[in-house]
Design a protein around this motif. Structure first.
Motif, PDB file in Angstrom:
ATOM      1  N   THR A 175      60.983 -32.136 -10.572  1.00  0.00           N
ATOM      2  CA  THR A 175      61.422 -31.903 -11.927  1.00  0.00           C
ATOM      3  C   THR A 175      60.328 -30.778 -12.538  1.00  0.00           C
ATOM      4  N   LYS A 176      60.615 -30.460 -13.723  1.00  0.00           N
ATOM      5  CA  LYS A 176      59.994 -29.183 -14.304  1.00  0.00           C
ATOM      6  C   LYS A 176      58.351 -29.802 -14.674  1.00  0.00           C
ATOM      7  N   LYS A 177      58.304 -31.155 -14.765  1.00  0.00           N
ATOM      8  CA  LYS A 177      57.241 -31.507 -15.106  1.00  0.00           C
ATOM      9  C   LYS A 177      56.130 -31.416 -13.735  1.00  0.00           C
ATOM     10  N   ASP A 178      56.581 -31.598 -12.742  1.00  0.00           N
ATOM     11  CA  ASP A 178      55.842 -31.474 -11.411  1.00  0.00           C
ATOM     12  C   ASP A 178      55.290 -29.934 -11.226  1.00  0.00           C
ATOM     13  N   LEU A 179      55.702 -29.070 -12.032  1.00  0.00           N
ATOM     14  CA  LEU A 179      55.378 -27.677 -11.666  1.00  0.00           C
ATOM     15  C   LEU A 179      53.979 -27.426 -11.861  1.00  0.00           C
ATOM     16  N   THR A 180      53.472 -26.491 -11.155  1.00  0.00           N
ATOM     17  CA  THR A 180      51.902 -26.214 -11.492  1.00  0.00           C
ATOM     18  C   THR A 180      51.725 -24.939 -11.983  1.00  0.00           C
ATOM     19  N   ALA A 181      52.560 -23.939 -11.785  1.00  0.00           N
ATOM     20  CA  ALA A 181      52.703 -22.417 -12.129  1.00  0.00           C
ATOM     21  C   ALA A 181      54.069 -21.702 -12.225  1.00  0.00           C
ATOM     22  N   ILE A 182      54.260 -20.790 -12.734  1.00  0.00           N
ATOM     23  CA  ILE A 182      55.363 -19.967 -12.925  1.00  0.00           C
ATOM     24  C   ILE A 182      55.090 -18.465 -12.314  1.00  0.00           C
ATOM     25  N   ALA A 183      55.780 -18.079 -11.221  1.00  0.00           N
ATOM     26  CA  ALA A 183      55.563 -16.614 -10.823  1.00  0.00           C
ATOM     27  C   ALA A 183      56.775 -15.738 -11.088  1.00  0.00           C
ATOM     28  N   PHE A 184      56.642 -14.575 -11.390  1.00  0.00           N
ATOM     29  CA  PHE A 184      57.981 -14.064 -11.786  1.00  0.00           C
ATOM     30  C   PHE A 184      57.862 -12.396 -11.279  1.00  0.00           C
ATOM     31  N   THR A 185      58.643 -11.866 -10.949  1.00  0.00           N
ATOM     32  CA  THR A 185      58.608 -10.261 -10.656  1.00  0.00           C
ATOM     33  C   THR A 185      58.257  -9.421 -11.818  1.00  0.00           C
ATOM     34  N   ARG A 186      57.247  -8.927 -12.052  1.00  0.00           N
ATOM     35  CA  ARG A 186      57.056  -7.977 -13.238  1.00  0.00           C
ATOM     36  C   ARG A 186      57.486  -6.597 -13.040  1.00  0.00           C
ATOM     37  N   GLY A 187      57.931  -5.993 -11.607  1.00  0.00           N
ATOM     38  CA  GLY A 187      58.204  -4.712 -11.256  1.00  0.00           C
ATOM     39  C   GLY A 187      57.734  -4.301 -10.078  1.00  0.00           C
TER      40      GLY A 187
ATOM     41  N   THR B 100      54.007  -6.995  16.239  1.00  0.00           N
ATOM     42  CA  THR B 100      55.011  -6.528  15.146  1.00  0.00           C
ATOM     43  C   THR B 100      55.791  -7.737  14.666  1.00  0.00           C
ATOM     44  N   PHE B 101      55.948  -7.646  13.321  1.00  0.00           N
ATOM     45  CA  PHE B 101      56.410  -8.819  12.554  1.00  0.00           C
ATOM     46  C   PHE B 101      57.831  -8.399  11.590  1.00  0.00           C
ATOM     47  N   VAL B 102      58.536  -9.312  11.637  1.00  0.00           N
ATOM     48  CA  VAL B 102      59.906  -9.234  10.670  1.00  0.00           C
ATOM     49  C   VAL B 102      59.934 -10.593  10.116  1.00  0.00           C
ATOM     50  N   PRO B 103      60.276 -10.748   8.895  1.00  0.00           N
ATOM     51  CA  PRO B 103      60.724 -11.738   8.239  1.00  0.00           C
ATOM     52  C   PRO B 103      62.024 -12.476   8.739  1.00  0.00           C
ATOM     53  N   PRO B 104      62.104 -13.930   8.361  1.00  0.00           N
ATOM     54  CA  PRO B 104      63.540 -14.271   8.687  1.00  0.00           C
ATOM     55  C   PRO B 104      64.557 -13.699   7.777  1.00  0.00           C
ATOM     56  N   PHE B 105      65.638 -13.556   8.000  1.00  0.00           N
ATOM     57  CA  PHE B 105      66.856 -12.872   7.257  1.00  0.00           C
ATOM     58  C   PHE B 105      66.852 -13.337   5.769  1.00  0.00           C
ATOM     59  N   ALA B 106      66.529 -14.538   5.626  1.00  0.00           N
ATOM     60  CA  ALA B 106      66.620 -15.252   4.102  1.00  0.00           C
ATOM     61  C   ALA B 106      65.531 -14.380   3.204  1.00  0.00           C
ATOM     62  N   TYR B 107      64.342 -14.016   3.876  1.00  0.00           N
ATOM     63  CA  TYR B 107      63.207 -13.359   3.056  1.00  0.00           C
ATOM     64  C   TYR B 107      63.274 -11.944   3.239  1.00  0.00           C
ATOM     65  N   THR B 108      64.214 -11.138   3.907  1.00  0.00           N
ATOM     66  CA  THR B 108      64.276  -9.823   4.014  1.00  0.00           C
ATOM     67  C   THR B 108      64.704  -9.098   2.599  1.00  0.00           C
ATOM     68  N   THR B 109      66.122  -9.599   2.222  1.00  0.00           N
ATOM     69  CA  THR B 109      66.893  -9.018   0.922  1.00  0.00           C
ATOM     70  C   THR B 109      66.153  -9.695  -0.434  1.00  0.00           C
ATOM     71  N   ASP B 110      66.323  -9.261  -1.526  1.00  0.00           N
ATOM     72  CA  ASP B 110      65.507  -9.614  -2.571  1.00  0.00           C
ATOM     73  C   ASP B 110      65.577 -11.192  -2.630  1.00  0.00           C
ATOM     74  N   ASN B 111      64.777 -11.995  -2.883  1.00  0.00           N
ATOM     75  CA  ASN B 111      64.487 -13.383  -3.001  1.00  0.00           C
ATOM     76  C   ASN B 111      63.545 -13.839  -3.705  1.00  0.00           C
ATOM     77  N   ALA B 112      63.509 -14.927  -4.313  1.00  0.00           N
ATOM     78  CA  ALA B 112      62.319 -15.608  -4.989  1.00  0.00           C
ATOM     79  C   ALA B 112      61.222 -16.062  -4.112  1.00  0.00           C
ATOM     80  N   ALA B 113      61.543 -16.676  -3.000  1.00  0.00           N
ATOM     81  CA  ALA B 113      60.528 -17.318  -2.069  1.00  0.00           C
ATOM     82  C   ALA B 113      59.375 -16.041  -1.850  1.00  0.00           C
ATOM     83  N   MET B 114      59.659 -14.802  -1.862  1.00  0.00           N
ATOM     84  CA  MET B 114      58.719 -14.015  -1.500  1.00  0.00           C
ATOM     85  C   MET B 114      57.600 -13.762  -3.012  1.00  0.00           C
ATOM     86  N   ILE B 115      58.353 -13.855  -4.044  1.00  0.00           N
ATOM     87  CA  ILE B 115      57.728 -13.891  -5.114  1.00  0.00           C
ATOM     88  C   ILE B 115      56.879 -15.047  -5.185  1.00  0.00           C
ATOM     89  N   GLY B 116      57.133 -16.270  -4.822  1.00  0.00           N
ATOM     90  CA  GLY B 116      56.391 -17.271  -4.979  1.00  0.00           C
ATOM     91  C   GLY B 116      55.156 -17.303  -3.910  1.00  0.00           C
TER      92      GLY B 116
END
Length: 338
Positions: free
Chosen positions: A72-84, A297-313
């Motif tokens: 739940t929201k009460k469990d959250l420790t911090a909020i991260a967001f894309t600034r630009g 060499t390294f390439v991330p899993p497909f889920a983390y290649t396009t824009d996603n919030a996990a990479m911001i997290g």
């Protein structure tokens, strides 16, 4: 002192995808993305429509991410967001929501650079091997083509960038000239598998040092198609697979010429690629082939290649561990530098 376990809620809204992820330390518990199909009919992202769609999507996306993570929201420790960087209207929706939620919950707010997220996506904990510092980060997307020297989680230096268009734009605009829908890049990738990559040679644009240029390539494709269609109106239809294969082959050649040069000049042979275009099968195959030449060499899993919030997290998580907190006066920055 940070808690032993942290729960980071991350928001990504830089372009046309509204995304929210929940991370338990470096592990992804949920990663929800809502796309915007309305842009397909326009052949590209319409900024005003994108920002309106973000406003509609963000609350249900965040709610779904929390439910999937089982917290739940009460469990959250911090909020991260894309600034630009990104579209101003789209960024403002994510930034405003993140600030409001952090203020309401009285927890830290962390701003993240979108391109840092693409690079640090490699460090999302899925039990895989991760790049060791220093390494070369290569970010390739619809808006960016960069070679970055990465010294640690927060120290990154751009040593090569595009002087005009990005490689993703070159894929999409070339595909549009062929009559393909938006986005055309993935379609070119699929069609090229049945074509001859050397059937139609395209020029390699010149750019100084480790920089790129793709504007001239797009022009060359345009003139080529116009010339051939004038001779044969069915040229594109009859040669579609070979044209796509030739376009992809040339763009990959342009990309890796500079990466090879960067490895030689820096002496760093660890290369980690990120961004939406890194989902391209030809690029992934070409990158991994360099392992036989001594590269790591390294390439991330497909889920983390396009824009996603996990990479911001994950980027926000490492900033959180360092005790970083943004003030409530912070706002979106569409042209923020690395």
């Amino acid at each position: 002192m940070v808690p032993q376990i942290s729960y980071i809620l991350a928001i990504e809204s830089s372009c046309d995808d509204t995304a929210c992820a929940i991370l338990k330390d470096a592990q992804v518990l949920s990663n929800v993305v809502a796309g915007q199909e309305i842009h397909i009919q326009y052949g590209g992202v319409v900024p005003e429509l994108a920002s309106r769609a973000h406003q509609s999507h963000i609350v249900p996306v965040v709610d779904q991410a929390l439910k999937k993570a089982g917290i739940t929201k009460k469990d959250l420790t911090a909020i991260a967001f894309t600034r630009g960087p990104g579209l101003m209207g789209s960024l403002l929706v994510g930034a405003s929501f993140a600030k409001s939620l952090a203020l309401a919950l009285d927890i830290p707010l962390i701003d993240v650079h979108h391109m840092h997220g693409h690079i640090l996506a490699h460090f999302i904990n899925e039990g895989q091997e991760v790049p060791q510092f220093p390494f070369l980060g290569v970010t390739i997307s619809g808006g960016h083509t960069q070679i970055i020297k990465v010294t640690d989680y927060h120290k990154m230096e751009v040593i090569g960038t595009t002087q005009d268009d990005a490689i993703g734009e070159a894929f999409d605009k070339s595909g549009k000239m062929l009559g393909l829908g938006y986005p055309a890049g993935p379609q070119i990738d699929q069609l090229s598998k049945k074509g001859d990559p050397k059937k139609f040679p395209f020029p390699i644009p010149k750019a100084p040092n480790l920089n790129y240029s793709f504007s001239g390539f797009k022009t060359a494709v345009l003139y080529f198609i116009q010339r051939e269609v004038k001779k044969n109106p069915d040229f594109v239809k009859e040669n579609l697979h070979d044209i796509c294969a030739s376009i992809q082959h040339t763009l990959i050649k342009i990309l890796f010429q500079k990466i090879e040069k960067a490895v030689k000049e820096t002496g760093i042979n660890t290369v980690a690629m990120g961004g939406g275009v890194s989902a391209n099968s030809g690029i992934r195959s070409r990158l991994t082939s360099y392992n036989q030449k001594g590269w790591n060499t390294f390439v991330p899993p497909f889920a983390y290649t396009t824009d996603n919030a996990a990479m911001i997290g994950i980027s926000g998580y490492f900033k959180y561990l360092d005790g970083y907190t943004a003030g409530m006066e912070i706002t979106a920055s569409p042209r923020i530098s690395m």
